[in-house]
Design an enzyme around this catalytic site. Structure first.
Site, PDB file in Angstrom:
ATOM      1  CB  SER A  29      49.067  46.713  35.578  1.00 25.87           C
ATOM      2  OG  SER A  29      50.045  45.328  35.503  1.00 25.87           O
TER       3      SER A  29
ATOM      4  CE  LYS B 114      47.142  42.825  37.471  1.00 20.90           C
ATOM      5  NZ  LYS B 114      47.172  44.375  36.734  1.00 20.90           N
TER       6      LYS B 114
END
Length: 286
Positions: free
Chosen positions: A133, A180
């Site tokens: 991701s 993230k």
């Protein structure tokens, strides 16, 4: 201190001296030719007796010297015995030194362990990424250093890559961590429209980490207002990331941020070559 031979020699000299004196007096009495009178011979016998007493005194003095010598020998033996006891002291001292050295080593090991634990928990930690991701910035099996000091003294900035927990497994006692990138800051409004990110109604034009059109805005299809300590995060691989657009992750509070990605130690290719991906390190899911 006199030896036994010296004592015997002294005794022999004194005895011979006394014998010479007695012999001299005896010869003198014969020259006087005093005979047939026991009373006249009596002074000679009386003169002889004191000489015998003198020899006895010499014997006594010699015996006294010999007793003193024996006493000194006993004292010497006792001194040697004491010195033998003192020789045992260094052995005890050596054992005490060994024990003290062992204690010092144990203390050093304990202190080193405590310092390492403090550094690992509060300063820096090595982690391994799982997932795709965060591509192309971070890939699966990348090894990175997580720096934890920055956010003790300041707030996260936009585009910082941060690590935070999203779930806790009570059966194993382990937490699941995500990594993230911060997009929205506290007090801002975030919305995703037409595949683009808007901050306070304006397009986030300086986002250099992803040029892909976002296909699923998720919760951000409508404006999301961030609280005083809330952050909106996205993965760099926007269409392959579970992030703040999902209710599973949602907004991230500052107190939950573990640290900031600092240095990438090795890439996926390097790990696949040397096999270091199998090391027991904290796994960070993207």
């Amino acid at each position: 201190m006199l030896s036994d031979e010296e004592i015997a020699e002294i005794f022999e000299n004194e005895a011979s001296l006394q014998r010479k004196k007695i012999h001299t007096k005896h010869n003198g009495s014969q020259k006087n030719k005093i005979s047939g009178n026991d009373k006249k011979n009596q002074p000679e016998q009386e003169n002889f007796k004191p000489e015998v007493k003198t020899i006895d005194k010499v014997k006594d003095s010699v015996e006294g010297l010999s007793s003193k010598v024996s006493d000194r020998k006993k004292n010497d033996k006792s001194v040697k015995a004491n010195s033998g006891d003192k020789s045992k002291v260094p052995a005890k001292t050596g054992s005490l030194k060994v024990i003290s050295n062992v204690i010092v080593v144990v203390m050093c090991v304990v202190i080193a362990f405590c310092i390492a634990s403090l550094v690992n928990n509060y300063v820096v930690d090595r982690v391994t990424v799982e997932g795709e991701s965060m591509e192309p910035t971070l890939s699966n099996e990348d090894s990175i250093l997580l720096q934890k000091m920055s956010y003790y003294f300041g707030d996260p900035d936009r585009f910082d890559i941060v690590v935070f927990p999203v779930a806790y497994d009570s059966s194993t006692g382990k937490k699941t961590y995500y990594i993230k990138r911060i997009i929205g800051l506290p007090g801002e409004s975030v919305q995703i429209t037409d595949g683009k990110v808007y901050i306070n109604g304006e397009v986030l034009s300086d986002d250099k980490f992803s040029e892909a059109v976002i296909l699923d805005p998720g919760l951000a299809s409508t404006p999301i207002n961030l609280g005083p300590d809330e952050y909106f995060v996205l993965g760099d691989n926007r269409n392959m990331s579970t992030d703040s657009r999902s209710s599973y992750v949602g907004l991230v509070k500052k107190r939950k941020i573990v640290g900031k990605a600092w240095i990438r130690l090795s890439s996926h290719e390097e790990n696949s070559d040397d096999g270091s991906s199998h090391e027991k390190r904290k796994r960070i899911i993207e």
